[in-house]
Design a protein around this motif. Structure first.
Motif, PDB file in Angstrom:
ATOM      1  N   ILE A 178       0.863  -1.184   0.000  1.00  0.00           N
ATOM      2  CA  ILE A 178       0.000   0.000   0.000  1.00  0.00           C
ATOM      3  C   ILE A 178       0.900   1.235   0.000  1.00  0.00           C
ATOM      4  N   PHE A 179       0.744   2.074  -1.010  1.00  0.00           N
ATOM      5  CA  PHE A 179       1.575   3.271  -1.146  1.00  0.00           C
ATOM      6  C   PHE A 179       1.112   4.321  -0.144  1.00  0.00           C
ATOM      7  N   GLN A 180       2.036   4.773   0.707  1.00  0.00           N
ATOM      8  CA  GLN A 180       1.710   5.814   1.679  1.00  0.00           C
ATOM      9  C   GLN A 180       2.553   7.055   1.408  1.00  0.00           C
ATOM     10  N   ILE A 181       1.920   8.225   1.528  1.00  0.00           N
ATOM     11  CA  ILE A 181       2.647   9.476   1.333  1.00  0.00           C
ATOM     12  C   ILE A 181       2.025  10.562   2.210  1.00  0.00           C
ATOM     13  N   HIS A 182       2.854  11.369   2.833  1.00  0.00           N
ATOM     14  CA  HIS A 182       2.356  12.511   3.594  1.00  0.00           C
ATOM     15  C   HIS A 182       2.092  13.658   2.624  1.00  0.00           C
ATOM     16  N   SER A 183       1.152  14.518   2.976  1.00  0.00           N
ATOM     17  CA  SER A 183       0.822  15.654   2.100  1.00  0.00           C
ATOM     18  C   SER A 183       2.026  16.545   1.839  1.00  0.00           C
ATOM     19  N   ASN A 184       3.013  16.511   2.744  1.00  0.00           N
ATOM     20  CA  ASN A 184       4.230  17.297   2.566  1.00  0.00           C
ATOM     21  C   ASN A 184       4.985  16.891   1.294  1.00  0.00           C
ATOM     22  N   TYR A 185       4.838  15.624   0.890  1.00  0.00           N
ATOM     23  CA  TYR A 185       5.557  15.099  -0.270  1.00  0.00           C
ATOM     24  C   TYR A 185       4.641  14.834  -1.468  1.00  0.00           C
ATOM     25  N   TYR A 186       3.346  15.004  -1.262  1.00  0.00           N
ATOM     26  CA  TYR A 186       2.391  14.783  -2.352  1.00  0.00           C
ATOM     27  C   TYR A 186       2.507  15.895  -3.395  1.00  0.00           C
ATOM     28  N   LYS A 187       2.518  15.507  -4.675  1.00  0.00           N
ATOM     29  CA  LYS A 187       2.581  16.471  -5.774  1.00  0.00           C
ATOM     30  C   LYS A 187       1.307  16.469  -6.612  1.00  0.00           C
ATOM     31  N   ASN A 188       0.902  15.274  -7.042  1.00  0.00           N
ATOM     32  CA  ASN A 188      -0.279  15.145  -7.899  1.00  0.00           C
ATOM     33  C   ASN A 188      -0.709  13.685  -7.944  1.00  0.00           C
TER      34      ASN A 188
END
Length: 348
Positions: free
Chosen positions: A144-154
């Motif tokens: 499951i791909f996890q990302i914080h909004s700090n690193y989210y681009k699109n």
């Protein structure tokens, strides 16, 4: 030996640089990034300010856009670069300050690039230090791909399949709006009971009304200021109700726990997730400043940016003095106050 070192070259640090240059101080602005405006450029691609251009003016230079325009992150970054060029501030990039200590009458700032010394230091690193995700996120299956909004681009960063956006602030709802437009299945985790304010009311921008009513000027030391600062901040300009009513969006309440591919929320146990975007905010980190007194939320003890350590100042913190302290156009009031405080105490 410098008079001042400013740590951080975004709006807070640059506003302070403007007034220190006006005073004729010998100073340097340092920043860990490789270019001016990076703190904005590193955020998601579709980000725009909530404040129209006429309310985004830094001291000495107006924001170069027509009235009523809501600038993009790239426009803000270019404004900062033009600002630095206009006033020819001394800037040292690629410099991460890892420790600050005070010895007798000056500060020593340690970085991998070498030590710096100054009689005074202004910390302008902002409130966004450590991206926070709940501890149970480490128990989630690595597929499951996890990302914080700090690193989210699109949305192109995401895997095919369902996504869950966690967080009921401005960032959470803006990202939820974006990722749910391609009709993929989207879960929303967080409270749906949020106040939403439009960007315009009766033909005037929200910030026009805020300014006229004095809303941005209530001090955190007043009863009304304390009440506003302790309440949940409204979501501005995002159509929350419409987004949550989309056929492909399912609100599931707060996320409580996780194990492998199982995500446990208040309303549902989810087993078909492929992506999670954590818009769950940040935690402050000032542990690198020796002798600094902190309050219970992890921010420094201060009065209008003046800390418990003589010669150490802060600017750009949320509610440094008022709600306006966190805005691009409001930062100049705090910078002006600190510069006047410095002059007054030098004369004494």
């Amino acid at each position: 030996m410098l008079d001042f070192i400013i740590v951080g070259a975004a709006q807070a640090g640059l506003a302070m640089a403007y007034y220190l240059k006006e005073q004729g101080k010998n100073f340097l602005v340092v920043d860990k990034e490789s270019e001016i405006g990076a703190s904005w450029l590193n955020r998601w691609d579709s980000l725009t300010l909530f404040t129209p251009s006429e309310f985004n003016n830094m001291p000495g230079m107006e924001f170069p856009a027509k009235k009523g325009h809501y600038p993009s992150k790239t426009e803000v970054a270019k404004y900062f670069k033009d600002y630095v060029e206009e006033f020819d501030f001394p800037i040292q990039l690629n410099t991460l300050i890892e420790n600050i200590s005070k010895e007798s009458d000056h500060f020593i700032l340690k970085s991998p690039q070498g030590d710096l010394e100054a009689r005074n230091v202004v910390i302008a690193t902002g409130p966004f230090h450590i991206p926070y995700t709940p501890p149970f996120s480490k128990k989630i299956d690595e597929d499951i791909f996890q990302i914080h909004s700090n690193y989210y681009k699109n949305p192109d960063q995401l895997q095919e399949g369902k996504v869950m956006v966690v967080g009921a602030g401005d960032s959470g709802f803006q990202i939820l709006d974006e990722v749910s437009k391609d009709k993929r299945g989207v879960y929303f985790s967080g409270t749906t009971d949020v106040k939403v304010l439009p960007q315009e009311i009766l033909g005037k921008t929200l910030w026009w009304w805020f300014t006229k009513s004095g809303f941005l000027s209530f001090s955190r030391d007043t009863w009304l200021g304390r009440k506003i600062s302790n309440s949940r901040q409204p979501v501005i300009g995002t159509p929350v109700k419409e987004i949550l009513e989309r056929d492909n969006v399912e609100p599931v309440g707060k996320t409580k726990n996780a194990e492998g591919e199982l995500i446990v929320t208040e309303k549902k146990k989810i087993k078909d997730l492929r992506n999670i975007i954590w818009a769950t905010g940040y935690r402050p980190n000032f542990s690198w400043i020796e002798g600094l007194e902190l309050v219970k939320n992890g921010y420094p003890e201060h009065y209008r940016g003046v800390s418990n350590i003589e010669g150490l100042y802060f600017i750009g913190l949320p509610w440094l003095h008022t709600r306006g302290s966190a805005t691009l156009g409001g930062i100049k009031k705090d910078a002006k106050y600190l510069s006047e405080y410095i002059i007054k105490n030098e004369r004494n």
